[in-house]
Design a protein around this motif. Structure first.
Motif, PDB file in Angstrom:
ATOM      1  N   LEU A  77      -9.204 111.774  14.636  1.00 39.34           N
ATOM      2  CA  LEU A  77      -8.308 110.623  14.771  1.00 39.34           C
ATOM      3  C   LEU A  77      -7.002 111.013  15.454  1.00 39.34           C
ATOM      4  N   PHE A  78      -6.460 112.178  15.127  1.00 44.79           N
ATOM      5  CA  PHE A  78      -5.245 112.637  15.801  1.00 44.79           C
ATOM      6  C   PHE A  78      -5.482 112.817  17.295  1.00 44.79           C
ATOM      7  N   VAL A 107      -5.707 109.317  18.843  1.00 43.64           N
ATOM      8  CA  VAL A 107      -4.404 108.640  18.902  1.00 43.64           C
ATOM      9  C   VAL A 107      -3.589 109.179  20.071  1.00 43.64           C
ATOM     10  N   GLU A 108      -3.650 110.489  20.288  1.00 48.96           N
ATOM     11  CA  GLU A 108      -2.933 111.080  21.423  1.00 48.96           C
ATOM     12  C   GLU A 108      -3.478 110.556  22.744  1.00 48.96           C
ATOM     13  N   GLU A 109      -4.787 110.453  22.860  1.00 45.40           N
ATOM     14  CA  GLU A 109      -5.390 109.936  24.089  1.00 45.40           C
ATOM     15  C   GLU A 109      -5.062 108.459  24.291  1.00 45.40           C
ATOM     16  N   MET A 110      -5.045 107.680  23.207  1.00 45.71           N
ATOM     17  CA  MET A 110      -4.698 106.264  23.318  1.00 45.71           C
ATOM     18  C   MET A 110      -3.243 106.101  23.736  1.00 45.71           C
ATOM     19  N   SER A 111      -2.379 106.972  23.251  1.00 51.17           N
ATOM     20  CA  SER A 111      -0.977 106.932  23.654  1.00 51.17           C
ATOM     21  C   SER A 111      -0.840 107.189  25.150  1.00 51.17           C
TER      22      SER A 111
END
Length: 64
Positions: A44-45, A48-52
């Motif tokens: 998930l981390f 989340v970084e890729e989505m950011s």
């Protein structure tokens, strides 16, 4: 999307799966569950970084 991202997630999944099976076989169910939860949180981390990065790219493209 990069192929390395898919390989990272697949590698984490394989590692967590093998570790979970080994711990469960030796009767360490609680530790096996914690390993599975830690693997999910790690993935998930990464996501989340890729989505950011994706949102920042979209923001740059549209000038928002």
């Amino acid at each position: 999307m990069d192929v390395t991202l898919i390989l990272k997630i697949a590698g984490i999944g394989i590692l967590v799966s093998v570790t979970h099976q080994i711990l469960a076989r030796y009767g360490r169910e609680e530790q096996a569950t914690m390993v599975a939860v830690a693997g999910v949180i790690l993935v998930l981390f990464i996501l989340v970084e890729e989505m950011s990065d994706l949102f920042n790219t979209v923001r740059d493209i549209f000038g928002i």
